[in-house]
Design a protein around this motif. Structure first.
Motif, PDB file in Angstrom:
ATOM      1  N   LEU A 185       0.817  -1.218   0.000  1.00  0.00           N
ATOM      2  CA  LEU A 185       0.000   0.000   0.000  1.00  0.00           C
ATOM      3  C   LEU A 185       0.850   1.268   0.000  1.00  0.00           C
ATOM      4  O   LEU A 185       0.395   2.327  -0.436  1.00  0.00           O
ATOM      5  CB  LEU A 185      -0.922   0.001   1.226  1.00  0.00           C
ATOM      6  N   GLY A 186       2.085   1.160   0.475  1.00  0.00           N
ATOM      7  CA  GLY A 186       2.944   2.341   0.574  1.00  0.00           C
ATOM      8  C   GLY A 186       3.900   2.533  -0.587  1.00  0.00           C
ATOM      9  O   GLY A 186       4.749   3.437  -0.552  1.00  0.00           O
ATOM     10  N   LEU A 187       3.816   1.715  -1.626  1.00  0.00           N
ATOM     11  CA  LEU A 187       4.725   1.822  -2.763  1.00  0.00           C
ATOM     12  C   LEU A 187       4.601   3.180  -3.461  1.00  0.00           C
ATOM     13  O   LEU A 187       3.492   3.699  -3.641  1.00  0.00           O
ATOM     14  CB  LEU A 187       4.443   0.709  -3.779  1.00  0.00           C
ATOM     15  N   ARG A 188       5.741   3.742  -3.825  1.00  0.00           N
ATOM     16  CA  ARG A 188       5.768   4.988  -4.578  1.00  0.00           C
ATOM     17  C   ARG A 188       5.722   4.664  -6.067  1.00  0.00           C
ATOM     18  O   ARG A 188       6.496   3.841  -6.564  1.00  0.00           O
ATOM     19  CB  ARG A 188       7.055   5.754  -4.274  1.00  0.00           C
ATOM     20  N   ARG A 189       4.811   5.306  -6.757  1.00  0.00           N
ATOM     21  CA  ARG A 189       4.659   5.032  -8.194  1.00  0.00           C
ATOM     22  C   ARG A 189       5.037   6.220  -9.066  1.00  0.00           C
ATOM     23  O   ARG A 189       4.853   6.187 -10.277  1.00  0.00           O
ATOM     24  CB  ARG A 189       3.216   4.599  -8.467  1.00  0.00           C
ATOM     25  N   ASP A 190       5.550   7.287  -8.421  1.00  0.00           N
ATOM     26  CA  ASP A 190       5.987   8.450  -9.191  1.00  0.00           C
ATOM     27  C   ASP A 190       7.503   8.368  -9.412  1.00  0.00           C
ATOM     28  O   ASP A 190       8.214   7.666  -8.712  1.00  0.00           O
ATOM     29  CB  ASP A 190       5.641   9.750  -8.457  1.00  0.00           C
ATOM     30  N   GLY A 191       7.979   9.053 -10.377  1.00  0.00           N
ATOM     31  CA  GLY A 191       9.408   9.046 -10.663  1.00  0.00           C
ATOM     32  C   GLY A 191       9.777   7.910 -11.598  1.00  0.00           C
ATOM     33  O   GLY A 191       8.962   7.049 -11.917  1.00  0.00           O
ATOM     34  N   PRO A 192      11.023   7.884 -12.024  1.00  0.00           N
ATOM     35  CA  PRO A 192      11.467   6.845 -12.971  1.00  0.00           C
ATOM     36  C   PRO A 192      11.509   5.465 -12.307  1.00  0.00           C
ATOM     37  O   PRO A 192      12.010   5.306 -11.194  1.00  0.00           O
ATOM     38  CB  PRO A 192      12.883   7.308 -13.354  1.00  0.00           C
ATOM     39  N   LEU A 193      10.963   4.482 -13.009  1.00  0.00           N
ATOM     40  CA  LEU A 193      10.953   3.105 -12.520  1.00  0.00           C
ATOM     41  C   LEU A 193      11.489   2.183 -13.608  1.00  0.00           C
ATOM     42  O   LEU A 193      11.344   2.461 -14.790  1.00  0.00           O
ATOM     43  CB  LEU A 193       9.519   2.676 -12.161  1.00  0.00           C
ATOM     44  N   ILE A 222      13.284  -1.551  -2.352  1.00  0.00           N
ATOM     45  CA  ILE A 222      12.355  -2.609  -2.744  1.00  0.00           C
ATOM     46  C   ILE A 222      11.567  -2.168  -3.967  1.00  0.00           C
ATOM     47  O   ILE A 222      11.039  -1.054  -4.008  1.00  0.00           O
ATOM     48  CB  ILE A 222      11.391  -2.936  -1.587  1.00  0.00           C
ATOM     49  N   GLN A 223      11.504  -3.052  -4.947  1.00  0.00           N
ATOM     50  CA  GLN A 223      10.723  -2.787  -6.149  1.00  0.00           C
ATOM     51  C   GLN A 223       9.713  -3.906  -6.356  1.00  0.00           C
ATOM     52  O   GLN A 223      10.027  -5.079  -6.133  1.00  0.00           O
ATOM     53  CB  GLN A 223      11.628  -2.682  -7.381  1.00  0.00           C
ATOM     54  N   GLU A 236      11.645  -0.875 -16.228  1.00  0.00           N
ATOM     55  CA  GLU A 236      10.576  -1.387 -17.074  1.00  0.00           C
ATOM     56  C   GLU A 236       9.861  -2.557 -16.394  1.00  0.00           C
ATOM     57  O   GLU A 236      10.498  -3.501 -15.916  1.00  0.00           O
ATOM     58  CB  GLU A 236      11.149  -1.859 -18.418  1.00  0.00           C
ATOM     59  N   GLY A 237       8.538  -2.455 -16.325  1.00  0.00           N
ATOM     60  CA  GLY A 237       7.741  -3.512 -15.710  1.00  0.00           C
ATOM     61  C   GLY A 237       7.487  -3.333 -14.230  1.00  0.00           C
ATOM     62  O   GLY A 237       6.643  -4.018 -13.653  1.00  0.00           O
ATOM     63  N   ALA A 238       8.204  -2.403 -13.593  1.00  0.00           N
ATOM     64  CA  ALA A 238       8.028  -2.188 -12.152  1.00  0.00           C
ATOM     65  C   ALA A 238       6.760  -1.388 -11.892  1.00  0.00           C
ATOM     66  O   ALA A 238       6.451  -0.428 -12.606  1.00  0.00           O
ATOM     67  CB  ALA A 238       9.228  -1.462 -11.563  1.00  0.00           C
ATOM     68  N   ALA A 239       6.015  -1.775 -10.862  1.00  0.00           N
ATOM     69  CA  ALA A 239       4.752  -1.095 -10.536  1.00  0.00           C
ATOM     70  C   ALA A 239       4.908  -0.119  -9.384  1.00  0.00           C
ATOM     71  O   ALA A 239       3.989   0.630  -9.079  1.00  0.00           O
ATOM     72  CB  ALA A 239       3.686  -2.128 -10.180  1.00  0.00           C
ATOM     73  N   GLY A 240       6.061  -0.112  -8.749  1.00  0.00           N
ATOM     74  CA  GLY A 240       6.286   0.792  -7.634  1.00  0.00           C
ATOM     75  C   GLY A 240       7.559   0.427  -6.901  1.00  0.00           C
ATOM     76  O   GLY A 240       8.119  -0.654  -7.092  1.00  0.00           O
ATOM     77  N   GLU A 241       8.009   1.331  -6.042  1.00  0.00           N
ATOM     78  CA  GLU A 241       9.207   1.067  -5.263  1.00  0.00           C
ATOM     79  C   GLU A 241       9.113   1.768  -3.915  1.00  0.00           C
ATOM     80  O   GLU A 241       8.277   2.653  -3.703  1.00  0.00           O
ATOM     81  CB  GLU A 241      10.459   1.533  -6.010  1.00  0.00           C
ATOM     82  N   GLU A 242       9.986   1.351  -3.007  1.00  0.00           N
ATOM     83  CA  GLU A 242      10.002   1.966  -1.683  1.00  0.00           C
ATOM     84  C   GLU A 242      11.387   1.793  -1.072  1.00  0.00           C
ATOM     85  O   GLU A 242      12.036   0.751  -1.230  1.00  0.00           O
ATOM     86  CB  GLU A 242       8.956   1.306  -0.779  1.00  0.00           C
ATOM     87  N   TRP A 243      11.840   2.850  -0.397  1.00  0.00           N
ATOM     88  CA  TRP A 243      13.080   2.799   0.367  1.00  0.00           C
ATOM     89  C   TRP A 243      12.724   2.655   1.841  1.00  0.00           C
ATOM     90  O   TRP A 243      11.864   3.364   2.352  1.00  0.00           O
ATOM     91  CB  TRP A 243      13.896   4.071   0.150  1.00  0.00           C
TER      92      TRP A 243
END
Length: 404
Positions: A38-46, A65-66, A48-55
């Motif tokens: 629920l806390g994944l960040r979806r803005d910014g460059p990711l 984490i991606q 290819e294929g990644a739906a979100g990331e979080e530090w």
């Protein structure tokens, strides 16, 4: 250490310990991944294929984490599967059910004032109801009704309310709550074992083979995971309830159990919303508090149905023992100041754990607990406040071992 009751009690303790540890592991990993997702960040460059990331930061280190909805371009050979926490929680819970409620059915499972049935029949009803619960749930999820999450959840809640009432018409109050928890927990583990993990393995196999995975597999697994998320807190309450007679031992226990499911959903809704960055719906805590006040009130409503519990054949042996008059005097002098309908001991308003020892039948019904906690061990009286002697403890041991 050749006494079966002592050995059996230790086995129950060890299995209970295993059950608690594995449940902590399962709930912990489940809550972590829900909060992470629920806390994944979806803005910014990711990538290819990644739906979100979080530090994240923990233990002096930083974690990046991606999440990939399907898979990265190169699927790694080694994947960590989170499944054994769920499996061992269920297996240890099933073992605990057998050790305590099946082996001690006359004491813990069957209440002959509720339903006069034999031990084999009671165990069969127990196992069948838990198994059939999953079958009914799975059929509903796979039916056209399963396409609408809200409608499905309302129907499932109606089933849980019906089971809350039904179990109280079959078993003791303690066993009814435990079985409702087992009924729900079995659905949760079966979701992992029969739907979530198999679906994920099919997706992995398709990706490795160069095939496009069926999106329905992911949607189905996500729906079951959502159900598990909202059912977790009520199950924890039901599993802890056997220590609190005001929850399971009152006339409206089934209503209390039904309301607890709503309380759990409200609390999870708050955390899910907060983790998703959609605000903090504090009203959920207010609603949960109101419901809990209602639960507290329901636990104190005077029982409408009264009647003296029937004495079993085993309890009759304890009463008929030549040692029983001396045992009764010991219990009345050392235990009954607290364990009574109207405790006389200062600061004890109600009998601890709802164990009353006012009558011969009540003493006989709790013979095993008296033996283990005041005879074989010094657990009772607490701190030996009533001055129970070693001779009196030996009397309790002799009485139980000869009459059982």
């Amino acid at each position: 250490m050749n006494d079966i009751a002592v050995i059996w009690d230790w086995i129950g303790f060890i299995v209970r310990w295993l059950h608690v540890v594995t449940a902590i592991a399962w709930i912990g990993s489940s809550f972590y991944f829900i909060a992470l997702d629920l806390g994944l960040r979806r803005d910014g460059p990711l990538p290819e294929g990644a739906a979100g990331e979080e530090w994240q930061v923990h233990g002096g280190g930083f974690y990046h984490i991606q999440k990939y909805l399907v898979a990265p371009a190169a699927l790694p050979e080694h994947l960590t599967w989170f499944k054994w926490e769920s499996y061992w929680t269920w297996l240890s819970g099933a073992a605990l059910l057998a050790i305590i409620y099946y082996a001690g059915a006359d004491l813990y499972l069957i209440d002959r004032n509720v339903l006069d049935i034999s031990v084999p029949v009671a165990i069969l009803i127990s196992m069948a109801s838990i198994g059939l619960g999953w079958v009914l749930y799975d059929l509903l999820c796979k039916s056209p009704l399963g396409r609408n999450d809200t409608t499905l959840m309302l129907v499932l809640y109606a089933i849980l309310v019906a089971m809350s009432w039904g179990y109280t018409q079959l078993f003791t109050g303690r066993a009814a709550f435990l079985h409702l928890g087992a009924f729900t927990a079995t659905i949760m583990t079966a979701n992992v074992f029969l739907i979530i993990i198999p679906n994920q393995k099919i997706v992995v196999a398709d990706l490795k083979a160069g095939r496009k995975p069926d999106p329905k597999l992911g949607a189905q697994a996500k729906q079951r995971s959502l159900h598990n998320n909202y059912l977790t807190l009520p199950v924890v309450f039901l599993m802890l309830s056997n220590h609190y007679p005001l929850a399971f031992g009152t006339e409206f226990n089934w209503v209390i159990a039904s309301l607890i499911f709503i309380v759990g959903v409200l609390i999870r809704h708050y955390f899910n919303t907060a983790h998703a960055g959609k605000g903090h719906p504090h009203w959920t805590w207010g609603a949960a508090a109101v419901l809990f006040v209602i639960i507290m009130w329901l636990s104190t409503v005077p029982a409408v149905l009264t009647g003296e519990r029937q004495v079993s054949a085993a309890e009759e042996r304890f009463i008929a023992s030549a040692h029983f008059p001396a045992v009764r005097d010991t219990v009345m002098g050392r235990c009954a100041m607290c364990h009574a309908a109207e405790p006389a001991y200062d600061g004890v308003p109600v009998a601890p754990s709802n164990v009353k020892l006012d009558t011969d039948a009540e003493i006989a019904a709790h013979a095993r607990e008296i033996y283990l906690q005041a005879g074989r061990s010094h657990a009772m009286p607490p701190g030996n406040v009533s001055g129970m002697s070693e001779q009196e403890r030996r009397l309790l041991v002799t009485w139980f071992e000869e009459a059982r």
